[in-house]
Design an enzyme around this catalytic site. Structure first.
Site, short mmCIF file in Angstrom:
data_model
loop_
_atom_site.label_atom_id
_atom_site.label_comp_id
_atom_site.label_asym_id
_atom_site.label_seq_id
_atom_site.Cartn_x
_atom_site.Cartn_y
_atom_site.Cartn_z
N GLY A 1 0.81 -1.21 0.00
CA GLY A 1 0.00 0.00 0.00
C GLY A 1 0.85 1.26 0.00
N THR A 2 1.98 1.21 0.69
CA THR A 2 2.87 2.36 0.71
C THR A 2 3.40 2.66 -0.68
OG1 THR A 2 3.54 1.99 3.01
CG2 THR A 2 5.05 3.24 1.63
N CYS B 1 1.23 4.00 12.65
CA CYS B 1 2.48 3.63 11.97
C CYS B 1 3.72 4.01 12.75
CB CYS B 1 2.53 4.27 10.58
SG CYS B 1 1.25 3.65 9.49
N HIS C 1 -4.14 -6.15 2.53
CA HIS C 1 -4.28 -6.79 3.84
C HIS C 1 -5.27 -6.08 4.74
CE1 HIS C 1 -1.53 -3.59 5.07
NE2 HIS C 1 -1.68 -3.95 6.33
#
Length: 383
Positions: A73-74, A321, A198
């Protein structure tokens, strides 16, 4: 003794959905070859990859040729945002972003050296479209892109993406839908979007990049001679198919599951709000159906997470995060709420092995346990 742990950190990532697991195991035997090749195993891999793209597009209401699979995703955020900035170099120099964007947005812009205009949020973590319009008008060198998440990953607050797009019709919108994809329909008005498999029960290590047809997106990274020119590296065909299967299963049930989980969170929210020196944060109504965050005065967040984990509840604390750095959450700071003693709950997606009834029973036990844990932790410091 350590109790059996219930994973209540679904906002960080779900367990692999049974539909995703079944698809992954099947695809491992058929999706190993290079999908660019013309031999039989290559054609089989290409068929699986194309199928994953078609299913994903159908679930999200986009075109199949707007879907790209990335390594995370990053990476999807980096490629999506910087590609949009690259395509707009003649129109603007700055990126307007909310103060509660995911750290990957800020890191990408810092790496490129792109000027950033930060738009504040209210105490619920919600941005005002009029403030975005003002920021666009004042951006140094003009605004190239507006970056706004569909929902905040820490407190669950939904952002008015469609209203923001209407307020700045001449500036494309980059939206991270990582927190909401699968659980809610995509908002309207965006040009480029990013997600992470995820989060909806797909395999970890697979991101999703969506680039609208006609968007002025240009690859900001080295090109590669793969099937999809927007990404690079050998395609993870089994993971893509598993992510698509999990997404399809989740979307089919999301209305029913969303209502049930929202009702459970309403129960938790009401009960937690009655506890002394506890603040529930995030918008009370415009929020994700499965995420709830609260902060407890006179309690260390990490100690609270550890104690709840000892009793069988795996929850998160601080920034989604940066909790491992023990740094205060930039999201909570931007909202102007209590940053210490923070706990985020993310109810897991129900399955046949872990149905909603089991989650309901866990909620009952959690609500009975939490006051005792707070008394215990505060008692350690003489309160």
């Amino acid at each position: 003794m350590q109790a059996r742990t219930h994973h209540w950190d679904a906002a960080s990532g779900e367990a692999l959905h049974p539909a995703g697991r079944e698809a992954l195991l099947a695809a491992l035997d058929k999706g190993y070859a290079d999908p660019r090749r013309l031999h039989g195993s290559g054609r089989a891999a290409r068929l699986l990859l194309d199928n994953a793209r078609e299913v994903t597009a159908s679930c999200l209401g986009v075109r199949a040729d707007e879907v790209s699979f990335t390594a995370s995703g990053t990476e999807a955020v980096h490629r999506g945002l910087l590609g949009l900035v690259t395509g707009r170099v003649r129109d603007g120099a700055s990126v307007v972003r909310t103060a509660v964007e995911h750290s990957s947005v800020r890191h990408a812009l810092d790496w490129r050296g792109t000027p950033q205009v930060e738009v504040p949020v209210d105490r619920d973590g919600r941005v005002d479209p009029d403030d975005v319009r003002s920021a666009v008008g004042s951006a140094d060198g003009g605004a190239a892109v507006v970056a706004v998440q569909s929902a905040n990953h820490e407190v669950g607050t939904l952002q008015p993406v469609a209203e923001i797009a209407a307020a700045v019709p001449d500036v494309p919108i980059f939206v991270s839908v990582a927190a909401s994809a699968g659980r809610l329909p995509l908002p309207s008005g965006w040009s480029v979007a990013a997600a992470s498999a995820h989060k909806w029960g797909g395999p970890a290590g697979l991101g999703l990049l969506l680039v609208r047809k006609g968007a002025r997106w240009r690859n900001a990274f080295p090109a590669d001679d793969r099937i999809d020119e927007r990404v690079s590296g050998f395609e993870n065909v089994p993971a893509a198919l598993a992510a698509a299967a999990a997404l399809q299963a989740v979307v089919a049930e999301r209305d029913e599951v969303g209502r049930a989980q929202a009702a459970l969170l309403d129960r938790i929210r009401a009960a937690v709000a009655t506890l002394p020196d506890v603040e529930v944060v995030g918008h009370p109504h415009a929020r994700l159906p499965h995420v709830l965050t609260f902060s407890c005065l006179y309690v260390d967040g990490e100690a609270l997470v550890t104690e709840l984990d000892r009793h069988g509840f795996g929850v998160a604390s601080g920034s989604a995060c940066t909790a491992s750095t023990l740094a205060p959450s930039h999201v909570l700071e931007a909202m102007g709420v209590l940053t210490h003693g923070n706990v985020r709950l993310g109810l897991p997606w129900p399955t046949a092995d872990h149905p909603m009834a089991a989650v309901e029973a866990e909620v009952d036990r959690f609500l009975a346990l939490l006051p005792e844990v707070l008394v215990e932790l505060r008692g350690r410091i003489g309160l």
